[in-house]
Design a protein around this motif. Sequence first.
Motif, short mmCIF file in Angstrom:
data_model
loop_
_atom_site.label_atom_id
_atom_site.label_comp_id
_atom_site.label_asym_id
_atom_site.label_seq_id
_atom_site.Cartn_x
_atom_site.Cartn_y
_atom_site.Cartn_z
N GLU A 163 57.25 -12.46 -75.91
CA GLU A 163 56.21 -11.63 -76.50
C GLU A 163 55.26 -12.49 -77.34
N PRO A 164 53.98 -12.15 -77.37
CA PRO A 164 53.03 -12.94 -78.17
C PRO A 164 53.33 -12.83 -79.66
N ARG A 165 52.92 -13.84 -80.39
CA ARG A 165 53.09 -13.81 -81.85
C ARG A 165 51.94 -13.02 -82.45
N THR A 166 52.26 -11.87 -82.97
CA THR A 166 51.26 -10.97 -83.53
C THR A 166 51.72 -10.49 -84.90
N ARG A 169 55.31 -6.45 -84.48
CA ARG A 169 56.16 -6.64 -83.31
C ARG A 169 56.93 -5.34 -83.08
N HIS A 454 52.12 -3.86 -79.60
CA HIS A 454 52.27 -4.45 -80.93
C HIS A 454 51.07 -4.14 -81.83
N GLN A 455 50.63 -2.86 -81.82
CA GLN A 455 49.50 -2.51 -82.66
C GLN A 455 49.53 -1.03 -83.02
N GLU A 472 46.64 -7.40 -90.27
CA GLU A 472 46.76 -8.85 -90.25
C GLU A 472 47.58 -9.31 -91.44
#
Length: 473
Positions: A163-166, A169, A454-455, A472
Amino acid sequence: MNMDIAPELPQGLQWLNAPGGSLHEQRGRIVALAFVNAASAWCGQRLNEIAQLQARYLGRLQALAVHVPRFDSERDPQQALKRLRRHGVSMPIGHDADWVAWQRFGIEAWPTVLLIDGEGHIRHRLVGLEPLAELERMVATLCDGLQSPPDDDLDTPRELHPEPRTALRFPTGLAVTGERLFVADSGHHRVLECTHSGRILRQFGMKAAGFADGELTLAGFCRPHGLVLEREALYVADTGNHALRHVNLFTGTVNTLCGNGRPGDAVEGVVRSPRNVALNHPHALALVNNRVYLAQAGDNRIWSYDLGNHELRQRAGSGQLDVRDGSGAMAAFAQPVALAAVHQALYVCDAVGSAVRSMQLRSGVVQTLLGQGLWEFGNEDGPRDTARLQNPQAIALSPDAPQMWIADSGNGSLRMLRLGGGELTTVALPRPLQGPAGLAVAAGAVWIAETDAHQVLRYDIASGELSTVAIEE
């Protein structure tokens, strides 16, 4: 004890996140071959237990998961992988989209674990949730005669395409006030307090799995999910710790109301020692008349915790996985994952049953609003007796209108049900949603946890605009 040679895995089995290979390649070590379904809380629990055992018997025990879809949406390998990663699963996962491996191995239920010895014999077949101690005893006995593995066998294979680092999660539960947005950042094991624009004000939890009370980042959560807020008190369904937690927003401290960190059978009565009480995957919360209502996905029951006298009570559900109406323990739920309350009615979202239920708090009578049975699902609007959902994950009520919003995760959509006999409709959005698993309604908007992306999204009810909340670090 079964001593049959295990058949080989189908050549067409698609490995989702790591090379799986064949069972023949695993000769010389023990294999725990788990047949699971991504939508099942029980399967997630079993996989986490097997992962713990693999770490304990590193190099001697190899865990492999085979995912077999229950819902049409789970035939999509990426959706299946996302759901399993929500549970924290990182072992090699094979995707058995057409149930070929299921039939070849004679599997009949989720979860089923086959323990295969170093010579390829099936030594044990565990169906359901045998106690972890029993599973470990079997694994220890099989591993006892194996030679110590070479050092290069001790390396854990890395996942492919992680999974991308965001900033978030797998966010799930949401709670929203006129000025604040609270997010259960499940994959980061924390709860965030944000402004409506997404600026993080406070973090509760150390951003790593743990189970500790204390202030802000000294506290520990494990895959927190449901949130409910009342004035300066935020209550958290700490699903991975099988606990009900309380956050004092004035002081910033976290404490445990009940739960001991392990799944177990809850017992009715006054809670005198919170860490001596067992819960089983508490997933969602609602607050009515100074009582926190808990939906437990692990035992398919609704419980309540009285904030005044600290009494834990079972309210409804037999424990059987089913969609059955009735009063109290005569009713049955199919993995309840979300709650919403108004006046003396509690609404329950049944994920596996693709259903929405109502429960009268005074009488305990449970009725089905949407849903036709345990294996009935689809994507149809219209009257309640013909409308269909697919693996819904969240519900929320409008504070000023008789409307229920539904995160229909399996269909990637936001649905709306008008209470009092109205029909189910699909909200027109500019794009499909990716695994939504959290909803809240406040400040003229529906706030959506788009979990697999993831948002967090904001849907403006008046204008129909869908926007992303820029959270953020």
